[in-house]
Structure formats: structure tokens, C-alpha cells
Design an enzyme around this catalytic site. Structure first.
Site, PDB file in Angstrom:
ATOM      1  CB  SER A  64       7.927   6.873  -5.512  1.00 47.29           C
ATOM      2  OG  SER A  64       7.282   7.059  -4.279  1.00 47.29           O
ATOM      3  NE  ARG A  75      -2.301  -0.710   3.708  1.00 50.40           N
ATOM      4  CZ  ARG A  75      -3.614  -0.622   3.492  1.00 50.40           C
ATOM      5  NH1 ARG A  75      -4.175   0.540   3.215  1.00 50.40           N
ATOM      6  NH2 ARG A  75      -4.374  -1.685   3.587  1.00 50.40           N
ATOM      7  CB  ALA A 119       8.203  -0.687  -3.197  1.00 52.30           C
ATOM      8  CG  HIS A 120       6.177   2.731  -0.295  1.00 50.98           C
ATOM      9  ND1 HIS A 120       7.035   2.127   0.585  1.00 50.98           N
ATOM     10  CD2 HIS A 120       6.829   3.815  -0.750  1.00 50.98           C
ATOM     11  CE1 HIS A 120       8.149   2.826   0.662  1.00 50.98           C
ATOM     12  NE2 HIS A 120       8.053   3.851  -0.153  1.00 50.98           N
ATOM     13  CG  ASN A 121       3.367   6.093  -2.479  1.00 53.47           C
ATOM     14  OD1 ASN A 121       3.702   5.704  -1.365  1.00 53.47           O
ATOM     15  ND2 ASN A 121       2.380   6.940  -2.665  1.00 53.47           N
TER      16      ASN A 121
END
Length: 321
Positions: A249, A208, A229-231
Site C-alpha cells: 500500500s 497482486r 508488494a500488494h496494493n
């Protein structure tokens, strides 16, 4: 909670109007009831236009706050954000709230957990041992295999296919660090969205977002044992092969192919229709429409030429000996 209450809990100086804070968010996206943070002067232009109700900020930058924005003054904004995130973390599970809504045409096997407020649409199949968290959404025709975990708030579109032991929506790997070297957990308060026709392989994880959304766009297929991974944002029609790792990201354009055991560092972009060969290591943003390989990453054709020259050099040395 009240901003003044949070300031007291974190032992920080509070400047400006007191207000209710509901969550954390980025400077660019935060609203009046949200708290953000500034941890580097390069984001001062974003700070000047933020709509955040309050910002964790160092003393030297408080004069850059826009009108009406309150401040929690701290010498370490990123670390203070990590401490604050614990107070706004999404509960792992709830015993109260609206019951789940399960369409009569969905097929739910034994030993499935479905949390409060979850929505399971028609023709969904959820196999034994799967976990569906609070307020998760599973779109029409999706299939959830045994022991897969769909954490709270995660959103799956139509005809998604989640293979065994995959995990959607776990906290990402994020910490702030104290001067003494302690690692303080950043609780991730964002979510994951899988658009229609996405496939997630066995034992793959999609984390998330810290704030906002980790998004896998329509038609993307992800193999077993992959880490997203996140974002991150993966464009439409991507192919991600086993043991690939995509750091936080990272943005992939449409129809990007990443070969087995390839990887990226974070905060970069890979253009549409780019291909990363197996074990390729991406450390900077890449133009689309080309095939890359090796580490440091170069065009695949140049990598192959280099390997041929190295092989010739060693073979020549062996002959000379």
C-alpha cells in the site's frame, strides 16, 4: 455463497438479511454482493458509509452498521477475514471456460502455457517456458521472456517488457495471527495492472492486491531483483533500481527514483520527482522534488555532511591515540 453458509463455515453469529456474497473488498469500495471487515474503531466513519452487503465486525460495533448491511459477529474481524478469504480465492488454474484468444500476429514459442480466457494481442512475443494464467491480458507489442509468470487476471498494457523469471500477480505476503501464534494466510483476490511501456526486470516480483489493484503506471522501469508488494501504486515514469523493496500500500508519485537496496515501510506516499539514494530507508511519507538518503532518512546533502563529520571524528580519535 450465501452469507448464512459462510457464517456456518466460520462458526460465527449471523445478523441481518441473508444474501449472496461473491467476493471480499474494503469498506470503502465494497458493493452489495461483497463482504468487508472492520478491525479498528478508527474506520467507523468509513463503516457508516459503506455499501458492503455484510461486514465481519465485533459485537461492540454492530450498532454502527448502516441500514441493510448484515453482520458476521466475531471477536477477531481481521482473523475471520483471513479464514473467509480461502473460500473466495481465485483458482490457480481452470480446465473449463472460454479458450484463450491469441492474435494471429503474436509469436508464441514452444512450451508456453496460456490459460482459459486469456487474451494475447497482436505482435506479442512470449518466449519458451512462460506461464500466462486464466483471464490474463497481454497488450499489443509486449514481450514476455523465458520462464516469466503472469498469474490469472493480471493485465499488461502495450509494449510491456517482462524479463526472465519475473512474477506478476502472485499472492502478497499477508497473514492474520491467532492467539496461539499461528499465521493464517490471507488469500489475495485483487489483481495487477501494468500500464503501457512498463518494464519489469529479471526475477522481480509484483504482487497482486489483497482487494482492488496493484498498479504500475505508464513508462515506469523496474530493475532486476525488485519486490513490489500488494496494493502498491507506482506513478508514471518511475525508476526502481535493483534490490529495492516497496512494502504494501505504498504510493509513489510520478518520476520517483529509488536507488539500489532502498526500501519503504507500508502505507506511505512519496511525492513526484523525489529521489531515494541507494540503501535509503523510507519510514514516513515524503515531499516530492527532493533527494533523500540514509537511515533514518534525511535529505541526502545532510546525510553526506553527517557522514563527513563522523569520519572526521573517528580520524581525530585515531590521531590522538
Amino acid at each position: 455463497m450465501k452469507l448464512s453458509t459462510l457464517a456456518s463455515l466460520l462458526s460465527l453469529e449471523f445478523l441481518g438479511k441473508d444474501k449472496e456474497i461473491s467476493r471480499l473488498n474494503t469498506l470503502a469500495n465494497a458493493l452489495e454482493d461483497e463482504l468487508s471487515y472492520l478491525d479498528h474503531s478508527r474506520y467507523l466513519d468509513v463503516l457508516k458509509s459503506t455499501k458492503a452487503g455484510a461486514v465481519l465486525i465485533s459485537k461492540e460495533h454492530t450498532n454502527a452498521l448502516p441500514g441493510g448491511c448484515s453482520a458476521l459477529v466475531t471477536p477477531t474481524p481481521h482473523l475471520s477475514m483471513a479464514y473467509a478469504s480461502a473460500y473466495f480465492a481465485t483458482p490457480l488454474a481452470s480446465t473449463t471456460g472460454e479458450p484463450a484468444r491469441v492474435d494471429p500476429c503474436a509469436q508464441i514459442f514452444p512450451h508456453v502455457y496460456i490459460g482459459k480466457g486469456a487474451v494475447i494481442e497482436a505482435d506479442v512475443t512470449i518466449m519458451a517456458g512462460a506461464y500466462i494464467g486464466d483471464n490474463a491480458y497481454i497488450g499489443e507489442g509486449s514481450i514476455i521472456h523465458p520462464n516469466a509468470v503472469i498469474y490469472s487476471g493480471s493485465q499488461l498494457g502495450k509494449r510491456c517488457h517482462i524479463l526472465a523469471n519475473a512474477v506478476i500477480g502472485a499472492d502478497g505476503f499477508g497473514y492474520a495471527h491467532t492467539a496461539q501464534g499461528e499465521h493464517i494466510k490471507i488469500y489475495h483476490t485483487g489483481t495487477v495492472v501494468l500500464e503501457d511501456d512498463v518494464e519489469i526486470g529479471a526475477c522481480t516480483t509484483v504482487d497482486r492486491a489483497v482487494f482492488g489493484t496493484t498498479r504500475i503506471k505508464r513508462g515506469t522501469k523496474i530493475d532486476n531483483l525488485v519486490q513490489i508488494a500488494h496494493n502498491c501504486e507506482l506513478g508514471e515514469g518511475c525508476i526502481i533500481v535493483s534490490q529495492t523493496g516497496i512494502s504494501g500500500s505504498t504510493t509513489l508519485g510520478r518520476n520517483v527514483i529509488m536507488g539500489g537496496q532502498s526500501a519503504t515501510s507500508g502505507h506511505l506516499k512519496i511525492g513526484d520527482f523525489a529521489t531515494i539514494a541507494a540503501r535509503g530507508g523510507v519510514t514516513k511519507s515524503l515531499e516530492g522534488g527532493k533527494t533523500y538518503g540514509g537511515f533514518p532518512l534525511v535529505l541526502q546533502k545532510d546525510w553526506l555532511k553527517l557522514q563527513a563529520k563522523i569520519s572526521k571524528f573517528f580520524n581525530t580519535n585515531k590521531e590522538n591515540k
